[in-house]
Design a protein around this motif. Structure first.
Motif, short mmCIF file in Angstrom:
data_model
loop_
_atom_site.label_atom_id
_atom_site.label_comp_id
_atom_site.label_asym_id
_atom_site.label_seq_id
_atom_site.Cartn_x
_atom_site.Cartn_y
_atom_site.Cartn_z
N VAL A 1 0.90 -1.21 -0.17
CA VAL A 1 -0.18 -0.14 0.10
C VAL A 1 0.81 1.22 -0.05
O VAL A 1 1.22 1.84 1.03
CB VAL A 1 -0.77 -0.05 1.36
N VAL A 2 1.43 1.71 -1.26
CA VAL A 2 2.41 2.77 -1.37
C VAL A 2 1.83 4.09 -1.81
O VAL A 2 2.44 5.15 -1.92
CB VAL A 2 3.51 2.29 -2.34
N TYR A 3 0.59 3.99 -2.17
CA TYR A 3 -0.17 5.23 -2.47
C TYR A 3 -0.73 5.98 -1.37
O TYR A 3 -1.59 5.32 -0.68
CB TYR A 3 -1.14 4.86 -3.66
N GLU A 4 -0.64 7.24 -1.45
CA GLU A 4 -0.62 7.93 -0.29
C GLU A 4 -2.07 8.08 0.35
O GLU A 4 -2.22 7.79 1.45
CB GLU A 4 -0.13 9.26 -0.33
N GLU A 5 -2.84 8.31 -0.61
CA GLU A 5 -4.53 8.59 -0.26
C GLU A 5 -4.96 7.04 0.16
O GLU A 5 -5.60 7.14 1.25
CB GLU A 5 -5.26 9.08 -1.52
N ILE A 6 -4.62 6.19 -0.09
CA ILE A 6 -4.98 4.62 0.47
C ILE A 6 -4.33 4.38 1.78
O ILE A 6 -5.01 4.16 2.54
CB ILE A 6 -4.90 3.72 -0.92
N LYS A 7 -3.17 4.56 1.46
CA LYS A 7 -2.36 4.23 2.82
C LYS A 7 -2.72 5.19 4.12
O LYS A 7 -2.93 4.69 5.18
CB LYS A 7 -0.84 4.80 2.51
N LEU A 8 -3.05 6.27 3.82
CA LEU A 8 -3.36 7.20 5.05
C LEU A 8 -4.86 6.82 5.58
O LEU A 8 -5.14 7.10 6.53
CB LEU A 8 -3.25 8.76 4.59
N GLU A 9 -5.50 6.64 4.55
CA GLU A 9 -7.15 6.28 4.76
C GLU A 9 -7.02 5.15 5.82
O GLU A 9 -7.66 4.89 6.60
CB GLU A 9 -7.90 6.15 3.47
N LEU A 10 -6.35 4.01 5.28
CA LEU A 10 -6.26 2.77 6.01
C LEU A 10 -5.43 3.05 7.37
O LEU A 10 -6.04 2.40 8.29
CB LEU A 10 -5.37 1.90 5.21
N LEU A 11 -4.61 3.90 7.34
CA LEU A 11 -3.91 4.23 8.71
C LEU A 11 -4.78 4.57 9.61
O LEU A 11 -4.95 4.32 10.79
CB LEU A 11 -2.61 4.94 8.42
N GLU B 1 -8.81 -6.97 2.20
CA GLU B 1 -8.45 -5.55 1.37
C GLU B 1 -7.02 -5.57 1.14
O GLU B 1 -6.34 -5.24 -0.10
CB GLU B 1 -8.97 -4.47 1.85
N LEU B 2 -6.08 -6.13 2.16
CA LEU B 2 -4.67 -6.31 1.96
C LEU B 2 -3.96 -7.56 1.40
O LEU B 2 -2.95 -7.59 0.90
CB LEU B 2 -3.90 -5.99 3.22
N VAL C 1 -5.48 2.92 13.17
CA VAL C 1 -5.45 3.28 14.40
C VAL C 1 -6.58 3.50 15.30
O VAL C 1 -6.66 3.27 16.50
CB VAL C 1 -4.61 4.81 13.90
N THR C 2 -7.69 4.11 14.46
CA THR C 2 -9.10 4.07 15.13
C THR C 2 -9.24 2.96 15.95
O THR C 2 -9.70 2.79 17.08
CB THR C 2 -10.05 4.68 14.31
N ASP C 3 -9.31 1.71 14.94
CA ASP C 3 -9.74 0.41 15.49
C ASP C 3 -8.92 0.11 16.81
O ASP C 3 -9.41 -0.48 17.77
CB ASP C 3 -9.40 -0.64 14.57
N ILE C 4 -7.74 0.47 16.85
CA ILE C 4 -6.72 0.12 17.90
C ILE C 4 -7.15 0.68 19.17
O ILE C 4 -7.02 0.20 20.25
CB ILE C 4 -5.30 0.11 17.49
N GLU C 5 -7.15 2.02 18.84
CA GLU C 5 -7.39 3.04 19.91
C GLU C 5 -8.79 2.90 20.68
O GLU C 5 -8.91 3.20 21.83
CB GLU C 5 -7.36 4.60 19.43
#
Length: 223
Positions: free
Chosen positions: A20-30, A60-61, A34-38
């Motif tokens: 997942v090297v494309y920024e818009e997809i990576k940042l959305e997934l990130l 998805e991955l 992060v929300t799921d973990i928090e």
């Protein structure tokens, strides 16, 4: 559970390692991960919570076409697929509509001046779109950030070259002269405009893709 910058960096690198090297997809997934973990309780272990979150996004991955020339996670491939489906769903009908309208105009107003004016405006704007695509390609190649839209523009360099060939062929003396055009039936006039309009709209679409790349770079403050 509040994540540290180091833990977020681990998630970010994991996504990159999975393709997942494309920024818009990576940042959305990130953001989702992060929300799921928090949302986990304070007592939860980061590694356990991270594994659970990644399991949620496992499909998805999943890598598609792993042994092929273009292997990528499913979420990336679906983005590319939706782009091409949307492109052809829009461009052909739009080209047909515009061709129909121009054919009507040149039929209702058969004067050579009208035909030449429409043709001049059309190919002037067409040339500007293609030139804008070349400039966009140059600036996108200078940015380090990878986006889906940026990748699409870089893959389309050959198509931009083809566009200029189309402009030359259809606008030069090799294209139909006015007297031939004026004597043609309505269907013939429609067909003459159909392919140029298809390529014209492709050039316009590439400009929109380039704008989306720069919008993404600005939105996420990328370089």
């Amino acid at each position: 559970m509040k994540l540290t910058n180091e833990q977020i960096a681990i998630i970010d690198q994991t996504l990159i390692d999975k393709g997942v090297v494309y920024e818009e997809i990576k940042l959305e997934l990130l953001d989702h991960i992060v929300t799921d973990i928090e949302l986990e309780t304070e007592e939860s272990n980061f590694d356990v919570a991270f594994s659970k979150a990644m399991l949620k996004w496992e499909r998805e991955l999943e890598e598609i076409n792993p042994s092929g020339k273009f292997a990528a996670p499913r979420i990336v491939m679906e983005k590319f697929s939706s782009f091409f489906k949307g492109q052809y769903k829009f461009l052909f009908p739009a080209a047909a509509i515009f061709s129909f309208l121009i054919a009507i105009i040149t039929t209702l107003y058969p004067e050579e001046f009208v035909y030449n004016t429409v043709k001049l405006v059309f190919y002037s704007v067409y040339f500007l779109f293609c030139f804008g695509g070349i400039i966009s390609l140059f600036f996108i190649s200078k940015t380090k950030s990878k986006t889906i839209s940026g990748k699409l523009i870089q893959k389309s360099w050959w198509f931009l070259v083809l566009q200029f060939c189309v402009i030359y062929v259809y606008s030069s003396s090799y294209s139909r002269l006015y007297r031939h055009y004026n004597n043609e039936p309505f269907l013939g006039k429609f067909i003459e405009w159909l392919m140029p309009f298809y390529f014209f709209l492709n050039a316009f679409h590439l400009i929109m893709i380039a704008i989306e790349h720069f919008r993404t770079v600005r939105k996420y403050k990328l370089v």
